[in-house]
Design a protein around this motif. Structure first.
Motif, PDB file in Angstrom:
ATOM      1  N   ALA A   1      47.438 110.321  33.057  1.00 20.95           N
ATOM      2  CA  ALA A   1      47.366 111.667  33.629  1.00 20.95           C
ATOM      3  C   ALA A   1      48.704 112.373  33.457  1.00 20.95           C
ATOM      4  O   ALA A   1      49.760 111.785  33.628  1.00 20.95           O
TER       5      ALA A   1
ATOM      6  N   ASP B   1      48.489 109.784  40.794  1.00 21.37           N
ATOM      7  CA  ASP B   1      48.620 108.462  40.176  1.00 21.37           C
ATOM      8  C   ASP B   1      48.391 108.600  38.674  1.00 21.37           C
ATOM      9  O   ASP B   1      48.124 109.690  38.187  1.00 21.37           O
TER      10      ASP B   1
ATOM     11  N   ARG C   1      46.058 107.934  36.715  1.00 21.60           N
ATOM     12  CA  ARG C   1      44.704 108.222  36.218  1.00 21.60           C
ATOM     13  C   ARG C   1      44.070 109.459  36.854  1.00 21.60           C
ATOM     14  O   ARG C   1      42.889 109.724  36.622  1.00 21.60           O
ATOM     15  N   THR C   2      44.819 110.208  37.668  1.00 21.92           N
ATOM     16  CA  THR C   2      44.226 111.330  38.389  1.00 21.92           C
ATOM     17  C   THR C   2      45.113 112.570  38.332  1.00 21.92           C
ATOM     18  O   THR C   2      46.331 112.467  38.453  1.00 21.92           O
TER      19      THR C   2
ATOM     20  N   THR D   1      45.217 116.366  40.291  1.00 28.49           N
ATOM     21  CA  THR D   1      44.610 117.193  41.335  1.00 28.49           C
ATOM     22  C   THR D   1      45.054 118.636  41.151  1.00 28.49           C
ATOM     23  O   THR D   1      46.201 118.906  40.806  1.00 28.49           O
TER      24      THR D   1
ATOM     25  N   ARG E   1      39.574 117.334  41.677  1.00 26.31           N
ATOM     26  CA  ARG E   1      40.137 116.096  41.153  1.00 26.31           C
ATOM     27  C   ARG E   1      39.595 115.852  39.744  1.00 26.31           C
ATOM     28  O   ARG E   1      38.414 116.049  39.493  1.00 26.31           O
TER      29      ARG E   1
ATOM     30  N   SER F   1      39.555 112.735  37.043  1.00 22.88           N
ATOM     31  CA  SER F   1      39.876 111.341  36.721  1.00 22.88           C
ATOM     32  C   SER F   1      40.003 111.238  35.208  1.00 22.88           C
ATOM     33  O   SER F   1      39.147 111.728  34.473  1.00 22.88           O
TER      34      SER F   1
ATOM     35  N   PRO G   1      39.577 109.081  32.212  1.00 19.43           N
ATOM     36  CA  PRO G   1      38.976 107.800  31.823  1.00 19.43           C
ATOM     37  C   PRO G   1      39.801 107.121  30.739  1.00 19.43           C
ATOM     38  O   PRO G   1      40.518 107.789  29.988  1.00 19.43           O
TER      39      PRO G   1
END
Length: 185
Positions: A32, A61, A63-64, A66, A99, A101, A103
């Motif tokens: 991310a 984090d 992988r995310t 916001t 959010r 994510s 992948p």
């Protein structure tokens, strides 16, 4: 005059290298990064507006991502813009925050991203060669107008070629680093 030309050429070549770095920052590598979505244009009340002007973008984090819009009415517009982008990301809206994510990348997608990075690198090299051509044309014009000697023109062209070679090496090493990052699992 030759030093001024080469100084100008250096700035322009540095700009091409910075543009390449910016393009690389937007490439998704399985991690991310706020730069993935910052430049996505949102149709906000009929005006194309970058996400960073409508919301705060954070990376809690690896992988995310916001996105917290300042205007509640912008939620659906931001979601649509993210879906329209060619990043292949799916936003999830919980009413307060969007959010995203990230992948893990498939092997096939990794290879596609390397091809895209290679294309960006080639575009940067074309820009570098265009700067070289402009500088050499300027040197020839100065020599034709008798502002510099033929020897000065040739030494200037040698300096321009060295400068171009340096920046091409920088582009190649930047590509190699990005390729390693993309293929890293």
């Amino acid at each position: 005059m030759i030093k001024e030309l080469i100084s100008d050429g250096t700035k322009r070549m540095e700009g091409a290298l910075n543009s390449l770095e910016g393009d690389f920052a937007k490439l998704r590598t399985g991690r991310a990064s706020s730069s993935l979505v910052e430049d996505i244009s949102v149709d906000y009340y009929g005006t194309p507006t970058p996400i960073v002007q409508l919301a705060s973008v954070a990376v809690p984090d690896s992988r995310t991502i916001t996105i917290q819009p300042w205007d509640r009415n912008a939620f659906s517009d931001i979601e649509k813009a993210i879906l329209r982008s060619d990043l292949g990301l799916n936003p999830v809206n919980d009413g307060k925050v969007i959010r995203i994510s990230i992948p893990p990348l498939t092997e096939e997608r990794r290879k596609e991203l390397v091809k895209i990075a290679k294309k960006y690198t080639e575009d940067a090299k074309v820009a570098l060669r265009n700067v070289r051509r402009d500088l050499n044309d300027s040197l020839k014009k100065l020599e034709k107008d008798k502002d510099i000697s033929e020897d000065d023109m040739h030494s200037g062209q040698d300096n321009v070629q060295k400068l171009t070679d340096d920046y091409v090496k920088k582009c190649d090493s930047s590509f190699a680093a990005k390729e390693k990052e993309i293929l890293e699992i």
